[in-house]
Design a protein around this motif. Structure first.
Motif, PDB file in Angstrom:
ATOM      1  N   UNK A   3       0.842  -1.202   0.000  1.00 53.35           N
ATOM      2  CA  UNK A   3       0.000   0.000   0.000  1.00 53.35           C
ATOM      3  C   UNK A   3       0.873   1.246   0.000  1.00 53.35           C
ATOM      4  N   UNK A   4       0.553   2.152  -0.917  1.00 53.25           N
ATOM      5  CA  UNK A   4       1.276   3.420  -1.032  1.00 53.25           C
ATOM      6  C   UNK A   4       0.270   4.557  -0.861  1.00 53.25           C
ATOM      7  N   UNK A   5       0.523   5.439   0.113  1.00 49.97           N
ATOM      8  CA  UNK A   5      -0.361   6.598   0.298  1.00 49.97           C
ATOM      9  C   UNK A   5       0.313   7.866  -0.166  1.00 49.97           C
ATOM     10  N   UNK A   6      -0.466   8.730  -0.799  1.00 47.31           N
ATOM     11  CA  UNK A   6       0.035  10.055  -1.175  1.00 47.31           C
ATOM     12  C   UNK A   6      -0.580  11.053  -0.217  1.00 47.31           C
ATOM     13  N   UNK A   7       0.263  11.719   0.553  1.00 48.37           N
ATOM     14  CA  UNK A   7      -0.268  12.674   1.515  1.00 48.37           C
ATOM     15  C   UNK A   7       0.454  14.029   1.401  1.00 48.37           C
ATOM     16  N   UNK A   8      -0.256  15.085   1.696  1.00 51.43           N
ATOM     17  CA  UNK A   8       0.303  16.435   1.801  1.00 51.43           C
ATOM     18  C   UNK A   8      -0.775  17.284   2.451  1.00 51.43           C
ATOM     19  N   UNK A   9      -0.425  17.945   3.511  1.00 47.09           N
ATOM     20  CA  UNK A   9      -1.402  18.783   4.195  1.00 47.09           C
ATOM     21  C   UNK A   9      -1.804  19.971   3.335  1.00 47.09           C
ATOM     22  N   UNK A  10      -0.893  20.408   2.477  1.00 46.16           N
ATOM     23  CA  UNK A  10      -1.200  21.537   1.604  1.00 46.16           C
ATOM     24  C   UNK A  10      -2.056  21.059   0.430  1.00 46.16           C
ATOM     25  N   UNK A  11      -2.974  21.890  -0.002  1.00 44.98           N
ATOM     26  CA  UNK A  11      -3.812  21.545  -1.148  1.00 44.98           C
ATOM     27  C   UNK A  11      -3.080  21.781  -2.462  1.00 44.98           C
ATOM     28  N   UNK A  97      -1.396   6.896   6.243  1.00 43.65           N
ATOM     29  CA  UNK A  97       0.058   6.669   6.267  1.00 43.65           C
ATOM     30  C   UNK A  97       0.402   5.473   7.149  1.00 43.65           C
ATOM     31  N   UNK A  98      -0.265   5.394   8.297  1.00 41.49           N
ATOM     32  CA  UNK A  98       0.017   4.327   9.266  1.00 41.49           C
ATOM     33  C   UNK A  98      -0.296   2.946   8.686  1.00 41.49           C
ATOM     34  N   UNK A  99      -1.297   2.885   7.841  1.00 40.49           N
ATOM     35  CA  UNK A  99      -1.717   1.599   7.259  1.00 40.49           C
ATOM     36  C   UNK A  99      -0.904   1.233   6.016  1.00 40.49           C
ATOM     37  N   UNK A 100       0.044   2.089   5.624  1.00 37.76           N
ATOM     38  CA  UNK A 100       0.743   1.913   4.349  1.00 37.76           C
ATOM     39  C   UNK A 100       2.120   1.278   4.503  1.00 37.76           C
ATOM     40  N   UNK A 103       4.974   5.974   1.923  1.00 37.56           N
ATOM     41  CA  UNK A 103       4.245   7.232   1.778  1.00 37.56           C
ATOM     42  C   UNK A 103       4.996   8.111   0.787  1.00 37.56           C
ATOM     43  N   UNK A 104       4.236   8.747  -0.099  1.00 37.97           N
ATOM     44  CA  UNK A 104       4.826   9.696  -1.036  1.00 37.97           C
ATOM     45  C   UNK A 104       4.226  11.062  -0.744  1.00 37.97           C
ATOM     46  N   UNK A 105       5.096  12.054  -0.580  1.00 37.43           N
ATOM     47  CA  UNK A 105       4.653  13.406  -0.235  1.00 37.43           C
ATOM     48  C   UNK A 105       4.962  14.347  -1.402  1.00 37.43           C
ATOM     49  N   UNK A 130       8.425   3.996   5.517  1.00 36.37           N
ATOM     50  CA  UNK A 130       9.315   4.819   4.704  1.00 36.37           C
ATOM     51  C   UNK A 130       8.537   5.865   3.899  1.00 36.37           C
ATOM     52  N   UNK A 131       9.045   7.097   3.921  1.00 39.63           N
ATOM     53  CA  UNK A 131       8.379   8.183   3.193  1.00 39.63           C
ATOM     54  C   UNK A 131       9.385   8.839   2.265  1.00 39.63           C
ATOM     55  N   UNK A 132       8.870   9.421   1.206  1.00 39.14           N
ATOM     56  CA  UNK A 132       9.721  10.126   0.261  1.00 39.14           C
ATOM     57  C   UNK A 132       8.962  11.345  -0.255  1.00 39.14           C
TER      58      UNK A 132
END
Ligand code: ATP
Ligand code: MG
Length: 211
Positions: A3-11, A97-100, A103-105, A130-132
């Protein structure tokens, strides 16, 4: 299943654009892919409706439902789950993110975007996932040389504990054109520069995250 999540607090940093493109690329690479749209705005879901194809598959849900979504995805035989998330929702993004497995930011290389990235890197700091960071919507390289703003962004981002992906995604109209009718850039222009960048990003992620 990974599982790969894409996260960013900014829109508007490119979470949905990259989630869609990575899903299509992974599917072309032969994987059974499920795209999970956890953003109440439903942008990935709307793209999928316009696409009118079964693959990649898509479900809508929320970050807090992720355990159930992933269990169902595993049972259905999916090999890769890509999760698109909403901005400004730290609780939901953290749950994804926790379930992934990774993570890609995405971030744009502009200073206001870089200033905002601490809020996102803080979300993954307490996780062993791991995040990148990936620079998106960058000025295209000239003669294979990275533009100055991209090099400067890399330098500014070196202050964070999260590594920056060597592949930067350029700002290209092909991305918005492709999404209008439910496609990805590779389906619009298979030999185009945008398609080549997405392919490079996918191959890098696939290696790093052992996808
Ligand atoms: N590499 C790119 N080149 C050109 N346009 C881009 C690129 N990446 C994103 N965009 C455009 O920027 C806008 C925002 O992108 P996108 O919706 O993917 O960001 P997001 O992070 O998912 O936004 P939100 O936080 O609202 O969910 C869209 O109009 C999209 O088409
Ligand atoms: Mg989005």
């Amino acid at each position: 299943m990974k599982t790969l999540s894409l996260i960013a607090q900014k829109g508007g940093t490119g979470k949905t654009t990259l989630a869609i493109h990575l899903a299509v690329q992974a599917q072309r690479d032969g994987l059974e892919v499920l795209l999970v749209d956890t953003d109440p705005q439903g942008s990935a879901g709307a793209w999928w409706q316009r696409r009118g194809a079964e693959e990649p598959a898509l479900v809508q849900g929320s970050g807090t439902e992720m355990a159930g979504i992933l269990a169902a995805a595993g049972a259905r035989g999916f090999e890769l789950v890509i999760v698109d998330t909403a901005p400004h929702s730290s609780e939901q993004s953290h749950a994804c993110a926790r379930a992934s497995d990774a993570v890609l930011i995405p971030t744009r290389p502009a200073i206001l975007d870089l200033d905002a990235i601490g809020a996102t890197t803080a979300l993954v700091a307490d996780l062993s996932v791991p995040a990148e960071i990936v620079l998106n919507a960058c000025p295209p390289p000239t003669r294979a040389q990275e533009p100055r703003i991209v090099a400067e962004a890399r330098e500014a981002l070196s202050a964070y504990a999260v590594p920056v992906c060597p592949v930067a995604v350029s700002h290209r109209v092909a991305y918005s054109h492709a999404l209008i009718d439910g496609r990805a850039v590779v389906e619009l222009e298979a030999k185009g520069k945008a398609a080549a960048e997405i392919d490079a990003l996918w191959r890098t992620l696939r290696e790093r995250v052992a996808l």
